[in-house]
Design an enzyme around this catalytic site. Structure first.
Site, mmCIF file in Angstrom:
data_model
loop_
_atom_site.group_PDB
_atom_site.id
_atom_site.type_symbol
_atom_site.label_atom_id
_atom_site.label_comp_id
_atom_site.label_asym_id
_atom_site.label_seq_id
_atom_site.Cartn_x
_atom_site.Cartn_y
_atom_site.Cartn_z
ATOM 1 N N ILE A 148 0.629 -1.076 -0.015
ATOM 2 C CA ILE A 148 -0.130 0.042 -0.011
ATOM 3 C C ILE A 148 0.949 1.327 0.090
ATOM 4 C CG2 ILE A 148 -1.822 1.359 1.198
ATOM 5 C CD1 ILE A 148 -2.933 -1.196 2.448
ATOM 6 N N PRO A 149 1.003 2.045 -0.977
ATOM 7 C CA PRO A 149 2.388 2.567 -1.365
ATOM 8 C C PRO A 149 2.039 4.263 -0.646
ATOM 9 C CG PRO A 149 1.028 2.804 -3.312
ATOM 10 C CD PRO A 149 0.111 1.845 -2.311
ATOM 11 N N CYS A 150 1.945 4.223 0.474
ATOM 12 C CA CYS A 150 1.913 5.731 1.164
ATOM 13 C C CYS A 150 3.203 6.364 1.045
ATOM 14 C CB CYS A 150 1.521 5.320 2.694
ATOM 15 S SG CYS A 150 2.893 4.329 3.543
ATOM 16 N N HIS A 151 4.403 5.762 0.440
ATOM 17 C CA HIS A 151 5.595 6.323 0.326
ATOM 18 C C HIS A 151 5.224 7.490 -0.970
ATOM 19 C CE1 HIS A 151 5.848 2.816 -2.020
ATOM 20 N NE2 HIS A 151 6.446 3.413 -2.838
ATOM 21 N N ARG A 152 4.250 7.301 -1.920
ATOM 22 C CA ARG A 152 4.019 8.006 -2.759
ATOM 23 C C ARG A 152 3.263 9.125 -2.674
ATOM 24 N NH1 ARG A 152 2.302 2.555 -6.600
ATOM 25 N NH2 ARG A 152 4.328 1.527 -6.184
#
Length: 283
Positions: free
Chosen positions: A245-249
């Site tokens: 789940i790409p919260c780094h984006r």
């Protein structure tokens, strides 16, 4: 991850941290190599093996101007620009292989009582990753700089669950996210413990294309509540599934990359690595 792999990752992380702080000076190869106590030749080879591109090219990806340039059109969001520039060509994670299944109210409230959770530690380009799964899907992924502390955090999420330290098929399939061959990625399910609002935000995060950015405000608008940026930020901070789940984006509207639960250097490394993978796929 063996001792040499750990050393290599920490050297790369140290180099990225230095580049973050000094990107405006555009430091050359010799200077960066010196900062991590390697010869320029060895550092160039090690970095290129890790990222797939040279340190100079990687620096271009990490430069804050990359994000800020995307914001020159005040009417366009980062999410819009990503699609206009074709960065979504690799496919959306959500559409490709990820479905979210929320835990039942009973499972949510009782701390995972009667749940059987398999977990193990796995090597990734960004360090050890603790992956945990129920029979219904992945329930937890976290970078594990300390194995014991990482498991304690997992246990806090599901204090009444039964844990087995072993690698199962769900974990093996999840690791394919680090492969550049997305067409072979297995369909995954996430079995998550969260409020309806959190699940909605996490599902929206899955729609951010690999190699792209968006902002907290854009996500709030996407879920139909433009005034919910703070609540969105809280939900993102509670994301239990690292990288997948790409919260780094998600970055700040100013173009700054911002903080990250598992470390700002690791977040920057992820964004640069993804951009490098996009570049390699287009060659």
């Amino acid at each position: 991850m063996n001792t040499q792999e750990q050393l290599n990752y920490h050297r790369i992380a140290e180099a990225i941290s230095y580049l973050q702080e000094n990107f405006k000076a555009q430091p050359d190869l010799d200077l960066i190599a010196e900062k991590v106590n390697l010869s320029p030749f060895h550092f160039q080879r090690l970095f290129t093996e890790w990222a797939g591109v040279s340190p100079k090219k990687f620096l271009q990806y990490l430069s804050l101007s990359y994000a800020k340039d995307m914001l020159k059109n005040e009417q366009a969001t980062l999410f819009d620009v990503a699609f206009e520039t074709g960065l979504s060509g690799t496919g959306r994670l959500h559409d490709l292989f990820v479905n979210i299944e929320g835990m039942t109210p009973g499972e949510f409230k009782n701390g995972g009582e009667n749940l059987i959770i398999n977990y193990n530690y796995h090597h990734t380009p960004f360090g050890n990753l603790l992956i945990a799964a129920t029979t219904k899907g992945i329930c937890y992924m976290a970078f594990a700089d300390d194995d014991i502390l990482a498991f304690e955090e997992l246990h806090q999420q599901f204090p009444k669950a039964n844990f087995n330290k072993l690698t199962d098929k769900n974990q093996e399939d999840a690791l394919q996210i680090f492969s550049s061959n997305w067409n072979e990625t297995k369909r995954l399910k996430l079995h998550l413990k969260g409020t309806p609002f959190q699940l909605k935000v996490w599902e929206t995060l899955l729609k951010i294309p690999k190699g792209s950015f968006t902002t907290y405000g854009s996500i709030a608008q996407t879920i139909g509540n433009a005034n919910a940026s703070r609540a969105v930020g809280s939900a993102i901070g509670s994301n239990p599934i690292a990288f997948l789940i790409p919260c780094h984006r998600v970055i700040q509207s100013s173009g700054n990359f911002g903080q990250y639960h598992w470390g700002s250097v690791r977040k920057t490394a992820m964004l640069g690595w993804e951009a490098a993978q996009i570049n390699l796929a287009q060659l």
